[in-house]
Write a protein that holds these residues in place. Structure first.
Motif, mmCIF file in Angstrom:
data_model
loop_
_atom_site.group_PDB
_atom_site.id
_atom_site.type_symbol
_atom_site.label_atom_id
_atom_site.label_comp_id
_atom_site.label_asym_id
_atom_site.label_seq_id
_atom_site.Cartn_x
_atom_site.Cartn_y
_atom_site.Cartn_z
ATOM 1 N N ARG A 176 0.823 -1.225 0.000
ATOM 2 C CA ARG A 176 0.000 0.000 0.000
ATOM 3 C C ARG A 176 0.852 1.268 0.000
ATOM 4 N NH1 ARG A 176 -3.000 -2.339 4.487
ATOM 5 N NH2 ARG A 176 -2.087 -0.790 5.867
ATOM 6 N N TYR A 177 2.140 1.135 0.293
ATOM 7 C CA TYR A 177 2.961 2.331 0.512
ATOM 8 C C TYR A 177 3.855 2.617 -0.686
ATOM 9 C CZ TYR A 177 1.310 1.555 5.226
ATOM 10 O OH TYR A 177 0.500 1.353 6.313
ATOM 11 N N ASP A 178 4.294 3.867 -0.743
ATOM 12 C CA ASP A 178 5.112 4.363 -1.840
ATOM 13 C C ASP A 178 6.576 4.353 -1.370
ATOM 14 O OD1 ASP A 178 6.153 5.770 -3.937
ATOM 15 O OD2 ASP A 178 5.242 7.685 -3.386
ATOM 16 N N ILE A 179 7.251 3.237 -1.622
ATOM 17 C CA ILE A 179 8.600 3.034 -1.075
ATOM 18 C C ILE A 179 9.581 2.810 -2.231
ATOM 19 C CG2 ILE A 179 10.029 1.617 0.458
ATOM 20 C CD1 ILE A 179 7.327 0.628 1.738
ATOM 21 N N GLU A 180 10.572 3.694 -2.337
ATOM 22 C CA GLU A 180 11.540 3.597 -3.442
ATOM 23 C C GLU A 180 12.585 2.511 -3.200
ATOM 24 O OE1 GLU A 180 13.929 7.075 -5.310
ATOM 25 O OE2 GLU A 180 12.133 7.922 -4.404
ATOM 26 N N LEU A 181 12.984 2.370 -1.929
ATOM 27 C CA LEU A 181 14.005 1.375 -1.588
ATOM 28 C C LEU A 181 13.687 0.791 -0.229
ATOM 29 C CD1 LEU A 181 16.918 0.064 -1.949
ATOM 30 C CD2 LEU A 181 17.745 1.999 -0.608
ATOM 31 N N ILE A 182 13.672 -0.531 -0.132
ATOM 32 C CA ILE A 182 13.559 -1.157 1.187
ATOM 33 C C ILE A 182 14.863 -1.908 1.447
ATOM 34 C CG2 ILE A 182 12.202 -3.137 0.323
ATOM 35 C CD1 ILE A 182 10.732 -2.719 3.234
ATOM 36 N N GLY A 183 15.574 -1.472 2.474
ATOM 37 C CA GLY A 183 16.899 -2.019 2.787
ATOM 38 C C GLY A 183 16.837 -2.761 4.101
ATOM 39 N N THR A 184 16.766 -4.083 4.031
ATOM 40 C CA THR A 184 16.538 -4.863 5.245
ATOM 41 C C THR A 184 17.855 -5.224 5.924
ATOM 42 O OG1 THR A 184 16.564 -6.918 4.010
ATOM 43 C CG2 THR A 184 14.412 -5.856 4.335
ATOM 44 N N GLY A 218 13.987 -4.712 -7.865
ATOM 45 C CA GLY A 218 15.139 -3.809 -7.810
ATOM 46 C C GLY A 218 15.043 -2.747 -6.731
ATOM 47 N N ARG A 219 13.908 -2.669 -6.061
ATOM 48 C CA ARG A 219 13.763 -1.689 -4.976
ATOM 49 C C ARG A 219 14.134 -2.302 -3.620
ATOM 50 N NH1 ARG A 219 8.200 -0.014 -4.442
ATOM 51 N NH2 ARG A 219 7.650 -2.011 -5.355
ATOM 52 N N PHE A 220 14.656 -3.540 -3.655
ATOM 53 C CA PHE A 220 15.060 -4.232 -2.422
ATOM 54 C C PHE A 220 16.577 -4.349 -2.361
ATOM 55 C CE2 PHE A 220 16.659 -8.256 -0.738
ATOM 56 C CZ PHE A 220 16.200 -8.216 0.569
ATOM 57 N N LYS A 221 17.132 -4.183 -1.156
ATOM 58 C CA LYS A 221 18.569 -4.407 -0.986
ATOM 59 C C LYS A 221 18.815 -4.853 0.456
ATOM 60 C CE LYS A 221 22.941 -1.814 -1.198
ATOM 61 N NZ LYS A 221 23.766 -2.886 -1.732
ATOM 62 N N GLU A 222 19.669 -5.857 0.611
ATOM 63 C CA GLU A 222 20.067 -6.226 1.969
ATOM 64 C C GLU A 222 21.161 -5.278 2.432
ATOM 65 O OE1 GLU A 222 20.903 -10.327 3.154
ATOM 66 O OE2 GLU A 222 19.766 -10.964 1.397
ATOM 67 N N PHE A 223 21.005 -4.770 3.628
ATOM 68 C CA PHE A 223 22.024 -3.902 4.217
ATOM 69 C C PHE A 223 22.845 -4.709 5.226
ATOM 70 C CE2 PHE A 223 21.538 0.754 3.242
ATOM 71 C CZ PHE A 223 20.764 0.566 2.110
ATOM 72 N N ASN A 224 24.013 -5.155 4.781
ATOM 73 C CA ASN A 224 24.910 -5.931 5.627
ATOM 74 C C ASN A 224 26.093 -5.067 6.056
ATOM 75 O OD1 ASN A 224 24.271 -8.507 3.260
ATOM 76 N ND2 ASN A 224 23.319 -8.307 5.268
ATOM 77 N N VAL A 225 26.930 -5.613 6.948
ATOM 78 C CA VAL A 225 28.129 -4.866 7.373
ATOM 79 C C VAL A 225 28.908 -4.437 6.130
ATOM 80 C CG1 VAL A 225 30.361 -5.026 8.531
ATOM 81 C CG2 VAL A 225 28.337 -6.043 9.590
ATOM 82 N N GLY A 226 29.236 -3.167 6.050
ATOM 83 C CA GLY A 226 30.023 -2.667 4.929
ATOM 84 C C GLY A 226 29.182 -2.037 3.842
ATOM 85 N N THR A 227 27.860 -2.207 3.878
ATOM 86 C CA THR A 227 26.999 -1.552 2.887
ATOM 87 C C THR A 227 27.072 -0.032 3.098
ATOM 88 O OG1 THR A 227 25.451 -3.404 2.784
ATOM 89 C CG2 THR A 227 24.623 -1.274 2.058
#
Ligand SMILES: [Fe+2]
Length: 284
Positions: free
Chosen positions: A244-252, A270-279
């Motif tokens: 339902r939301y307008d989200i450009e990037l979701i970084g989990t 392509g709007r998803f990215k894992e945020f790990n150590v060093g990102t």
């Protein structure tokens, strides 16, 4: 305006040599001339090791935000303060130092309490320069950098029971982690919402960010989502609601888990990215 996020502590490390991972979270935020540390990981060498390897000078940090009083977010504060050596504001909710536990199954149907509190006392941390700034209400800590304060629970399906407990007035009661707050950065490209562990619920937190700012476009939502602890049904309800939301990037990160990551990736592409150590992410 510039906003840059570097992940210093998280459950998985990137490929660069010498980075360490742990069950925890710490994000280094560069917002124009301000340097903010959002959470500190555990009471371990991880934060200082990774900052050093990633070229982040923690002595330049001018404010700390602790998302909530669990050791995987607040435990690294003592090591940070010993390095930073300055009097420094540490933004917290008033309940951050409560005695917190998680109940785990023990042998013969017994329950075992695991202490999940901040690893250090308030006075110990103050002796190393922490100036605790407590509030449960929303506040702006730097221009366009908001702290949500306590997040209202309005979404029914996120109101599930958990194994978390808190000792309040001498009694061990269910802990719905009222002390967790999130950071919202207002940018010309939309809101950047930063999550610690998301105990109040991902959808509750998004709803509150919209309510506080009146804005509905999220340039990014980044951090721990708590989805690894959710039932299949709750995970599906959350994913449906996210649509339902307008989200450009979701970084989990952190407490999202591989299953939720796969499902969010399938939904967001392509709007998803894992945020790990060093990102490192430059977001504005
Ligand atoms: Fe956590």
């Amino acid at each position: 305006m510039t906003v840059k996020i570097t992940v210093l502590s998280e459950n998985t490390s990137g490929t660069a040599e010498g980075l360490l991972a742990e069950h925890g979270l710490s994000l280094y935020i560069e917002k124009d001339e301000h340097r903010i540390l959002f959470d500190t990981g555990q009471a371990s060498p991880v934060l200082l090791n990774n900052a050093n390897k990633l070229g982040v000078d923690l002595k330049q940090v001018d404010a700390v935000v602790i998302s909530h009083g669990h050791s995987d977010h607040a435990g690294g504060l003592a090591n940070f303060l010993m390095l930073n050596k300055r009097d420094i504001p540490v933004y917290v909710h008033p309940l951050v130092f409560e005695e917190k536990f998680s109940i785990q199954p023990g042998p013969n149907n017994t329950d075992i309490l695991r202490d999940t509190s901040v690893r250090f006392t308030r006075s110990y941390l103050e002796s190393y320069g922490a100036k605790f700034e407590e509030a449960a209400d929303p506040r702006e800590i730097f221009p366009d950098v908001l702290l949500t304060g306590q997040i209202p629970r309005v979404i029914d399906f996120e109101n599930a029971d958990t194994p978390l407990r808190v000792r309040r007035n001498g009694e061990l009661i269910h802990d719905n982690v009222l002390d967790e707050h999130s950071i919202i950065i207002r940018t010309p490209k939309g809101l950047i919402l930063l999550l610690g562990c998301c105990h109040p619920g991902l959808i509750n937190t998004i709803e509150y960010a919209i309510q506080l700012t009146g804005e509905t476009h999220f340039a990014a939502i980044i951090g721990g989502t708590h989805l690894m602890f959710h039932s299949e049904a709750l995970l599906q309800q959350t994913l449906e609601a996210l649509n339902r939301y307008d989200i450009e990037l979701i970084g989990t990160a952190h407490c999202t888990g591989s299953k939720a990551n796969a499902l969010i990736r399938a939904q967001f592409g392509g709007r998803f990215k894992e945020f790990n150590v060093g990102t490192v992410a430059v977001l504005a």
